[in-house]
Design a protein around this motif. Structure first.
Motif, mmCIF file in Angstrom:
data_model
loop_
_atom_site.group_PDB
_atom_site.id
_atom_site.type_symbol
_atom_site.label_atom_id
_atom_site.label_comp_id
_atom_site.label_asym_id
_atom_site.label_seq_id
_atom_site.Cartn_x
_atom_site.Cartn_y
_atom_site.Cartn_z
ATOM 1 N N GLY A 1 0.807 -1.224 0.000
ATOM 2 C CA GLY A 1 0.000 0.000 0.000
ATOM 3 C C GLY A 1 0.833 1.265 0.000
ATOM 4 O O GLY A 1 2.042 1.255 -0.267
ATOM 5 N N ALA A 2 0.176 2.382 0.316
ATOM 6 C CA ALA A 2 0.830 3.695 0.317
ATOM 7 C C ALA A 2 0.323 4.489 1.509
ATOM 8 O O ALA A 2 -0.873 4.512 1.791
ATOM 9 N N VAL A 3 1.261 5.129 2.215
ATOM 10 C CA VAL A 3 0.930 5.868 3.431
ATOM 11 C C VAL A 3 1.499 7.282 3.309
ATOM 12 O O VAL A 3 2.475 7.505 2.589
ATOM 13 N N ALA A 4 0.851 8.262 3.976
ATOM 14 C CA ALA A 4 1.293 9.661 3.863
ATOM 15 C C ALA A 4 1.057 10.390 5.179
ATOM 16 O O ALA A 4 0.292 9.924 6.033
ATOM 17 N N CYS A 5 1.715 11.540 5.331
ATOM 18 C CA CYS A 5 1.437 12.417 6.481
ATOM 19 C C CYS A 5 1.777 13.847 6.086
ATOM 20 O O CYS A 5 2.519 14.078 5.127
ATOM 21 N N ILE A 6 1.217 14.800 6.818
ATOM 22 C CA ILE A 6 1.517 16.216 6.547
ATOM 23 C C ILE A 6 2.868 16.560 7.165
ATOM 24 O O ILE A 6 3.115 16.290 8.338
ATOM 25 N N GLN A 7 3.729 17.158 6.341
ATOM 26 C CA GLN A 7 5.044 17.578 6.844
ATOM 27 C C GLN A 7 5.070 19.080 7.131
ATOM 28 O O GLN A 7 5.815 19.539 7.999
ATOM 29 N N ALA A 8 4.242 19.848 6.387
ATOM 30 C CA ALA A 8 4.201 21.302 6.606
ATOM 31 C C ALA A 8 2.839 21.853 6.190
ATOM 32 O O ALA A 8 2.175 21.284 5.317
ATOM 33 N N ILE A 9 2.434 22.946 6.841
ATOM 34 C CA ILE A 9 1.118 23.560 6.593
ATOM 35 C C ILE A 9 1.290 25.069 6.417
ATOM 36 O O ILE A 9 2.027 25.706 7.169
ATOM 37 N N SER A 10 0.625 25.634 5.401
ATOM 38 C CA SER A 10 0.501 27.097 5.255
ATOM 39 C C SER A 10 -0.992 27.384 5.093
ATOM 40 O O SER A 10 -1.791 26.456 5.023
ATOM 41 N N PRO A 11 -1.398 28.655 5.026
ATOM 42 C CA PRO A 11 -2.839 28.923 4.880
ATOM 43 C C PRO A 11 -3.458 28.240 3.651
ATOM 44 O O PRO A 11 -4.611 27.834 3.675
ATOM 45 N N PHE A 12 -2.679 28.085 2.558
ATOM 46 C CA PHE A 12 -3.256 27.544 1.326
ATOM 47 C C PHE A 12 -2.630 26.236 0.859
ATOM 48 O O PHE A 12 -3.142 25.611 -0.065
ATOM 49 N N TYR A 13 -1.512 25.826 1.473
ATOM 50 C CA TYR A 13 -0.775 24.665 0.954
ATOM 51 C C TYR A 13 -0.457 23.642 2.041
ATOM 52 O O TYR A 13 -0.376 23.964 3.225
ATOM 53 N N TYR A 14 -0.224 22.398 1.573
ATOM 54 C CA TYR A 14 0.350 21.340 2.418
ATOM 55 C C TYR A 14 1.626 20.850 1.746
ATOM 56 O O TYR A 14 1.704 20.798 0.516
ATOM 57 N N THR A 15 2.610 20.460 2.553
ATOM 58 C CA THR A 15 3.661 19.555 2.069
ATOM 59 C C THR A 15 3.301 18.184 2.625
ATOM 60 O O THR A 15 3.162 18.028 3.848
ATOM 61 N N ILE A 16 3.110 17.234 1.740
ATOM 62 C CA ILE A 16 2.742 15.871 2.133
ATOM 63 C C ILE A 16 3.934 14.955 1.868
ATOM 64 O O ILE A 16 4.465 14.912 0.747
ATOM 65 N N ALA A 17 4.384 14.238 2.904
ATOM 66 C CA ALA A 17 5.412 13.205 2.727
ATOM 67 C C ALA A 17 4.691 11.879 2.503
ATOM 68 O O ALA A 17 3.643 11.637 3.105
ATOM 69 N N PHE A 18 5.235 11.023 1.634
ATOM 70 C CA PHE A 18 4.562 9.742 1.377
ATOM 71 C C PHE A 18 5.574 8.612 1.219
ATOM 72 O O PHE A 18 6.762 8.836 0.965
ATOM 73 N N ARG A 19 5.062 7.405 1.387
ATOM 74 C CA ARG A 19 5.869 6.198 1.201
ATOM 75 C C ARG A 19 4.984 5.161 0.511
ATOM 76 O O ARG A 19 3.846 4.940 0.930
ATOM 77 N N ILE A 20 5.500 4.563 -0.547
ATOM 78 C CA ILE A 20 4.728 3.611 -1.356
ATOM 79 C C ILE A 20 5.500 2.298 -1.441
ATOM 80 O O ILE A 20 6.708 2.300 -1.690
ATOM 81 N N HIS A 21 4.803 1.184 -1.226
ATOM 82 C CA HIS A 21 5.397 -0.134 -1.461
ATOM 83 C C HIS A 21 4.743 -0.700 -2.716
ATOM 84 O O HIS A 21 3.546 -0.993 -2.719
ATOM 85 N N ALA A 22 5.505 -0.794 -3.791
ATOM 86 C CA ALA A 22 4.996 -1.290 -5.073
ATOM 87 C C ALA A 22 6.101 -2.110 -5.725
ATOM 88 O O ALA A 22 7.254 -2.065 -5.299
ATOM 89 N N GLU A 23 5.734 -2.871 -6.757
ATOM 90 C CA GLU A 23 6.743 -3.676 -7.456
ATOM 91 C C GLU A 23 6.394 -3.790 -8.933
ATOM 92 O O GLU A 23 5.309 -3.367 -9.359
ATOM 93 N N PHE A 24 7.315 -4.338 -9.716
ATOM 94 C CA PHE A 24 7.128 -4.425 -11.159
ATOM 95 C C PHE A 24 7.277 -5.870 -11.613
ATOM 96 O O PHE A 24 8.075 -6.629 -11.052
ATOM 97 N N GLN A 25 6.521 -6.227 -12.643
ATOM 98 C CA GLN A 25 6.684 -7.526 -13.300
ATOM 99 C C GLN A 25 7.455 -7.281 -14.587
ATOM 100 O O GLN A 25 6.963 -6.614 -15.498
ATOM 101 N N LEU A 26 8.685 -7.798 -14.655
ATOM 102 C CA LEU A 26 9.556 -7.467 -15.790
ATOM 103 C C LEU A 26 9.396 -8.413 -16.971
ATOM 104 O O LEU A 26 9.848 -8.098 -18.077
ATOM 105 N N ASN A 27 8.789 -9.579 -16.773
ATOM 106 C CA ASN A 27 8.669 -10.557 -17.866
ATOM 107 C C ASN A 27 7.235 -10.681 -18.361
ATOM 108 O O ASN A 27 6.284 -10.333 -17.666
ATOM 109 N N GLU A 28 7.118 -11.208 -19.561
ATOM 110 C CA GLU A 28 5.814 -11.540 -20.144
ATOM 111 C C GLU A 28 5.906 -12.958 -20.688
ATOM 112 O O GLU A 28 7.001 -13.462 -20.947
#
Length: 335
Positions: free
Chosen positions: A180-207
């Protein structure tokens, strides 16, 4: 199973079962789609994706560049050519992957809405799931015998689209927990967020006809700075950390069944990253009277956009945000 084995043979049954995702020994049109697309060379846009990407005349677009340096083959601990009898064919998908599938892509800023926090997660460092994990250490793992990712849904669509810039067959959910993928707010301003995220994903290289080869980076991480209404993205970066000497797991099957031998190895990937070339910009520019104007001024120079400076009211260091995301993925690390 016996009848299928008799009529299709071992290799045929292997391919059939890699497509039969619900194991009912029947291929629905949805399950057969990857093969149909392969044979016809046509990949239709799913209804959901079409709806999501309908251009908004007043919407902004974000240009993203992919940078990729292939796995350093010498860092694989046991799978060098000829060692342990590993065939050249087994590693062909890995060897042939030398550049990103899509070096540059233009996406709609609104598609990044998936990264915005839910209303109950507006505190700095309080993690939430963008893509919830469906696996835990007690529920086992998903099948190794698959070639084509399931169609992404909801918030998976933007992550699938981003990872597809590296390789055409990303699986946004890994076979093993934590996924899955998880995130959290790293910084806040009146109009913006900085969002930090982490994703666990993988690729299938063969067919087919080759056997599956799974390429699983340790993690994808990064940040996005976006407006609270998701109309504007100031900055986006996603990457596989490369500070450790080994950062990718690889597994591949050696025969035509789920219980066939799996070879496992690890290696070092120097670079795998996506980065925005600048802030998102309007796809259509209007003058003060609301008329559409050309993207160039009368002298022929492209119009330059000026972006306001963001003043952050609250923020936490990147290391602290990354630690919160790691604990969300691995709860035992709270100890």
């Amino acid at each position: 199973q016996e009848l299928a084995l008799k009529s299709l043979g071992r290799e045929g049954l292997f391919l059939f079962s890699s497509l039969d995702t619900n194991n009912d020994l029947y291929l629905s049109p949805e399950e057969f789609k990857p093969i149909a697309e392969k044979l016809t060379g046509v990949s239709p846009i799913s209804e959901f994706e079409e709806e999501e990407t309908t251009p908004d005349p007043s919407g902004e677009t974000l240009s993203i560049v992919a940078k990729f340096q292939p796995l350093v083959m010498e860092t694989m601990t046991k799978s060098k050519d000829g060692f342990l009898g590993i065939s050249h064919v087994a590693l062909s998908g890995l060897r042939n992957w030398t550049a990103p599938a899509t070096p540059m892509s233009v996406l709609l800023a609104r598609q990044f809405k998936a990264f915005l926090p839910p209303k109950n997660k507006l505190d700095l460092g309080d993690p939430w799931w963008i893509i919830p994990s469906e696996l835990n250490i007690f529920t086992g793992y998903l099948s190794n015998n698959r070639f084509y990712p399931p169609p992404p849904k909801g918030k998976e669509i933007i992550i699938h689209k981003l990872l597809s810039m590296f390789h055409p067959r990303p699986f946004v959910k890994t076979r093993f927990a934590p996924q899955g993928a998880v995130a959290c707010i790293q910084a806040i301003s009146p109009f913006y967020y900085t969002i930090a995220f982490r994703i666990h994903a993988e690729f299938q290289l063969n067919e087919p006809p080759d056997f599956p080869f799974w390429f699983s980076p340790g993690q994808f991480t990064g940040h996005i700075i976006l407006s609270k209404d998701s109309s504007h993205v100031r900055e986006f970066k996603l990457f596989v950390p490369n500070s450790r000497s080994l950062n990718v797991d690889m597994e591949w099957l050696y025969g035509a069944s789920e219980s066939s031998n799996m070879e496992v190895d690890i290696g070092y990937l120097p670079q795998m990253e996506l980065e925005s070339t600048g802030p998102s910009i309007p796809s259509v520019i209007h003058d003060e009277n609301g008329n559409v104007i050309d993207g160039r001024d009368p002298s022929g120079e492209p119009i330059q956009f000026v972006f306001e400076e963001i003043t952050w009211q609250q923020e936490i260091p990147w290391e602290e945000a990354a630690q919160k995301l790691e604990v969300a993925m691995y709860p035992f690390k709270k100890v």
